[in-house]
Each structure stands twice: as structure tokens, then as C-alpha cells.
Scaffold this active site. Structure first.
Site, PDB file in Angstrom:
ATOM      1  N   ARG A   1      62.294  63.731  14.822  1.00 28.51           N
ATOM      2  CA  ARG A   1      62.329  62.576  15.743  1.00 28.51           C
ATOM      3  C   ARG A   1      63.757  62.032  15.868  1.00 28.51           C
ATOM      4  O   ARG A   1      64.418  62.227  16.876  1.00 28.51           O
ATOM      5  CB  ARG A   1      61.340  61.495  15.240  1.00 28.51           C
ATOM      6  CG  ARG A   1      61.051  60.405  16.247  1.00 28.51           C
ATOM      7  CD  ARG A   1      62.115  59.323  16.332  1.00 28.51           C
ATOM      8  NE  ARG A   1      62.370  58.654  15.059  1.00 28.51           N
ATOM      9  CZ  ARG A   1      63.389  57.813  14.883  1.00 28.51           C
ATOM     10  NH1 ARG A   1      64.238  57.547  15.862  1.00 28.51           N
ATOM     11  NH2 ARG A   1      63.607  57.250  13.703  1.00 28.51           N
ATOM     12  N   ASP A   2      64.259  61.404  14.822  1.00 30.11           N
ATOM     13  CA  ASP A   2      65.595  60.796  14.891  1.00 30.11           C
ATOM     14  C   ASP A   2      66.645  61.890  15.111  1.00 30.11           C
ATOM     15  O   ASP A   2      67.639  61.683  15.802  1.00 30.11           O
ATOM     16  CB  ASP A   2      65.875  60.037  13.587  1.00 30.11           C
ATOM     17  CG  ASP A   2      66.872  58.900  13.747  1.00 30.11           C
ATOM     18  OD1 ASP A   2      67.610  58.900  14.744  1.00 30.11           O
ATOM     19  OD2 ASP A   2      66.904  58.016  12.881  1.00 30.11           O
TER      20      ASP A   2
ATOM     21  N   HIS B   1      67.160  53.603   5.403  1.00 27.93           N
ATOM     22  CA  HIS B   1      67.329  54.576   6.507  1.00 27.93           C
ATOM     23  C   HIS B   1      68.813  54.540   6.876  1.00 27.93           C
ATOM     24  O   HIS B   1      69.257  53.682   7.631  1.00 27.93           O
ATOM     25  CB  HIS B   1      66.424  54.122   7.662  1.00 27.93           C
ATOM     26  CG  HIS B   1      66.509  54.932   8.914  1.00 27.93           C
ATOM     27  ND1 HIS B   1      65.505  55.785   9.319  1.00 27.93           N
ATOM     28  CD2 HIS B   1      67.445  54.992   9.894  1.00 27.93           C
ATOM     29  CE1 HIS B   1      65.817  56.332  10.482  1.00 27.93           C
ATOM     30  NE2 HIS B   1      66.998  55.867  10.852  1.00 27.93           N
TER      31      HIS B   1
ATOM     32  N   HIS C   1      72.182  56.110   8.393  1.00 30.85           N
ATOM     33  CA  HIS C   1      72.938  57.093   9.181  1.00 30.85           C
ATOM     34  C   HIS C   1      74.279  57.267   8.474  1.00 30.85           C
ATOM     35  O   HIS C   1      74.734  56.381   7.750  1.00 30.85           O
ATOM     36  CB  HIS C   1      73.086  56.614  10.635  1.00 30.85           C
ATOM     37  CG  HIS C   1      71.806  56.783  11.418  1.00 30.85           C
ATOM     38  ND1 HIS C   1      71.614  57.829  12.289  1.00 30.85           N
ATOM     39  CD2 HIS C   1      70.658  56.070  11.414  1.00 30.85           C
ATOM     40  CE1 HIS C   1      70.397  57.743  12.811  1.00 30.85           C
ATOM     41  NE2 HIS C   1      69.785  56.686  12.300  1.00 30.85           N
TER      42      HIS C   1
ATOM     43  N   CYS D   1      71.223  57.852  17.434  1.00 33.59           N
ATOM     44  CA  CYS D   1      70.381  57.049  18.330  1.00 33.59           C
ATOM     45  C   CYS D   1      71.025  57.043  19.711  1.00 33.59           C
ATOM     46  O   CYS D   1      72.221  56.783  19.839  1.00 33.59           O
ATOM     47  CB  CYS D   1      70.270  55.622  17.791  1.00 33.59           C
ATOM     48  SG  CYS D   1      69.339  54.553  18.897  1.00 33.59           S
TER      49      CYS D   1
ATOM     50  N   ASN E   1      71.226  60.875  10.682  1.00 32.05           N
ATOM     51  CA  ASN E   1      70.827  60.345   9.375  1.00 32.05           C
ATOM     52  C   ASN E   1      71.493  61.153   8.283  1.00 32.05           C
ATOM     53  O   ASN E   1      71.912  62.292   8.499  1.00 32.05           O
ATOM     54  CB  ASN E   1      69.328  60.524   9.173  1.00 32.05           C
ATOM     55  CG  ASN E   1      68.547  59.443   9.833  1.00 32.05           C
ATOM     56  OD1 ASN E   1      68.171  59.588  10.979  1.00 32.05           O
ATOM     57  ND2 ASN E   1      68.331  58.361   9.126  1.00 32.05           N
TER      58      ASN E   1
END
Ligand code: HMG
Ligand code: MG
Length: 301
Positions: A15-16, A207, A209, A240, A249
Site C-alpha cells: 500500500r504505502d 510508522h 519514513h 506519500c 517507509n
């Protein structure tokens, strides 16, 4: 602070990681990535998002991905849902866990989901009710916890207030997103101190990055503060779309190397994880962002 004996890694690569890719990625490649990750022992994989395809085109096929993955017992397959429309699409795809995402900065909230922080929280209320009715668990994210691409510094109290609202409305866990990777170890500890006063630490996740290369250090700082759940992305994929220049990430391989080195259990097999990262990188025709993967490929040890 004694370190935990087990840490849960939430794999957000599909996803990310993939949401920010410009090139077309086939459903087959996405499905293989998810299945490779669960084969490596990941017990939580964030598979995709049910967001507007105009906003994030890469996540448009998430329903198909959910239909084709091999669901393993004991694995949570999550998806981002920004509103009731996304939630309903997720239910239709057989999703059993969703994540709502808010921001600690007003400007980022507007850019990312086209509404204020307060509006986003109001929008989540009917979703929480629908989730309860369907027996679906909900995770929450707060973005920009250690800096905003539009506003700079973000006060920790502001992060704590949004995290507390998400927790109070029923998110079982709140993941604190350093969206642009500007955080440092000292600030991470201060942040957890502030948020931990409002949300129990065993209901928080980190979370990070890795834009400034601080993510592994920030995870270590978080471990010292009692956090035991971390989001990461295989091969360090991603970023993002609404935080220009921010990198992916922290690489799952790099976090696993840290944890293995401290004797902390995760249930993840390093060589299978590295292979999963290498396979998606070759499908994307790019190099891995994981230092550990690069070092292992070079057969340094
Ligand atoms: P909007 O334009 O204000 O929405 O977008 P709207 O309700 O006015 O609807 C506009 C159109 O979108 C309509 O279609 C809706 O049907 C459609 P049209 O009539 O124009 O054809 N629509 C949808 N379609 C599919 N699925 C949906 C959906 N909702 C509306 N769920 C919206 C508001 C929230 C939808 C939009 O801003 C959006 O999708 N944003 C998502 C942005 C995103 O995915 N960002 C990346 C993930 S967050 C992240 O990466 C941070 C994180 O990793 C943590 C960290 O690092 O900090 C989690
Ligand atoms: Mg993120």
C-alpha cells in the site's frame, strides 16, 4: 526500560510502498508481493486502499488484489478507507480490517483527504459504527507527527489530541506517522511521552519514513519508550503522493536486522523477506532501498 521479547511488524509495502509508483503495476505483481510477504512470516500486510482512483490511481485495483491473494490463517490483511464509500468497497472485497487516516496538521489533511482534521474525524464516526456492525476492526493513522511538509513543526500535543480522538472512537491501535521522515530519536521519545499520556503505549505503533535516514534509530528510541508495533515497507518502497520528496517507509529488512540483532522475536524469515523485496524490485526495475538487502546481495557476510 526492558526491551520487548516480541515485536509485531505491519508490512505496508503493497500500500504505502506501491501507492507512489508512477508506472503501471499489474495485479499479478501486487498479489505475488502480498503472498511472498506472508510466506516470509509477516502476520499483517496492508494490501491496498479504497480511495478515490483520481487521487491515487495506483490503488485502483485493490479489490482485485484482495480477490486473488492466498489468505493464510493468522494473517491480517488490511486496507485504507478514507470514508464510507471506501469502507463499503472494502467490505465488498472481503476485507476484515480497515485503517482510517487523519493528520496532525491542517494543511496536510486538506492536501491528502480534502477536508479539515475535524471534518475527517466526523467522517470516521459512521465508518466506526458500520465497522462494528460488520465485526471489522479499525486501525488509525495520524500523519505528520514529527513534521509537516507544508507547516513545518507540529506540536506533540496536537498529535496527542488527534491520536486520543481516534482511540476514543474505537481504533484499537493508532499508528504515528512520520510522513516526511524528519524525526530524530530525541523528538520521537518526546512525542511518545506526550501521546502516551493520552493513549496507552500498547495501543500505539510507529510508522517512520526514512527520508533523513533516521527511521531505524527512531524505532530503537520507540522501543526504549515501550512501543512494540512498527510499520515498515519491504525494500523501503514508497512515499506519500501528498508529501513531495519524502521517501518510503523504513525497509522491513533493515528493521528485522535491528530486531534480530537484539534477540527480539518477529516470526519473520530474513532470507525469504529479502527475496520478496528483490522480486518486487525487479518487477519495478529499480534497486532496493534496503541497506540490509543490498549488503546481503553483495554477500558481505
Ligand atoms: P473528494 O474529492 O473530496 O471526495 O476526495 P468527494 O466525496 O467529493 O468525491 C469526489 C469523487 O471521488 C466522486 O466521484 C466520488 O464518488 C469519488 P465522481 O463523482 O467525481 O466520479 N470517491 C471515491 N471513489 C472511490 N473510493 C472512495 C471514494 N470517495 C469518493 N473511497 C477523498 C476525498 C478522501 C476521497 C480523496 O481525497 C482521497 O481519496 N484521498 C486519498 C489520499 C490517499 O490515499 N493518500 C495516501 C494515503 S495516506 C498516507 O500515505 C499516509 C500514511 O502512510 C501515514 C503516514 O505516512 O503519515 C497512512
Ligand atoms: Mg506512510
Amino acid at each position: 526500560m526492558t526491551l520487548p521479547s516480541f515485536v509485531r511488524l505491519v508490512e505496508v509495502g503493497p500500500r504505502d510502498g506501491l501507492q507512489n509508483e508512477k508506472q503501471i503495476i499489474s495485479v499479478a505483481d501486487k498479489v505475488r508481493l502480498v503472498d511472498d510477504l506472508t510466506a516470509a512470516g509477516l502476520s499483517y500486510v496492508e494490501v491496498g486502499s479504497f480511495v478515490s482512483p483520481k487521487w491515487v490511481p495506483q490503488m485502483a485495483g485493490s479489490g482485485e488484489v484482495f480477490a486473488q491473494i492466498q489468505r493464510k490463517a493468522g494473517v491480517t490483511y488490511g486496507a485504507l478507507t478514507p470514508n464510507l464509500k471506501g469502507f463499503e468497497a472494502a467490505v465488498e472485497a472481503g476485507v476484515k480490517e480497515v485503517a482510517v487516516f487523519a493528520a496532525a496538521s491542517e494543511s496536510f489533511s486538506q492536501k491528502n483527504i480534502n477536508c479539515s482534521i475535524a471534518e475527517s474525524l466526523e467522517r470516521f464516526v459512521p465508518m466506526m459504527e458500520a465497522a462494528k456492525a460488520h465485526g471489522i476492526s479499525v486501525r488509525g493513522y495520524v500523519s505528520c507527527v514529527l513534521g509537516c511538509p507544508y507547516e513545518g513543526e507540529v506540536p506533540a500535543e496536537q498529535v496527542a489530541a488527534v491520536a486520543a480522538e481516534l482511540y476514543a472512537m474505537g481504533c484499537y491501535e493508532v499508528s504515528l506517522g512520520d510522513t516526511i521522515g524528519t524525526g530524530t530519536a530525541g523528538k520521537t521519545r518526546q512525542l511518545i511521552d506526550a501521546v502516551g499520556a493520552r493513549v496507552p503505549r500498547d495501543h500505539l505503533a510507529g510508522h517512520f519514513h526514512d527520508t533523513f535516514g533516521q527511521a531505524v534509530t527512531n524505532i530503537y528510541a520507540s522501543l526504549l519508550e515501550g512501543i512494540t508495533v512498527f510499520d515498515s515497507s519491504v525494500a523501503g518502497l514508497g512515499g506519500c503522493p501528498y508529501a513531495k520528496g519524502a521517501t518510503g517507509n523504513v525497509a522491513t529488512e533493515d528493521v528485522l536486522y535491528l530486531l534480530n540483532g537484539m534477540g527480539i522475536e518477529t516470526g519473520i524469515d530474513m532470507s525469504k523477506l529479502v527475496a520478496a523485496g528483490q522480486r518486487i524490485c525487479s518487477a519495478l526495475e529499480r534497486k532496493s532501498n534496503s541497506r540490509v538487502s543490498k549488503a546481503m546481495s553483495a554477500q558481505i557476510i
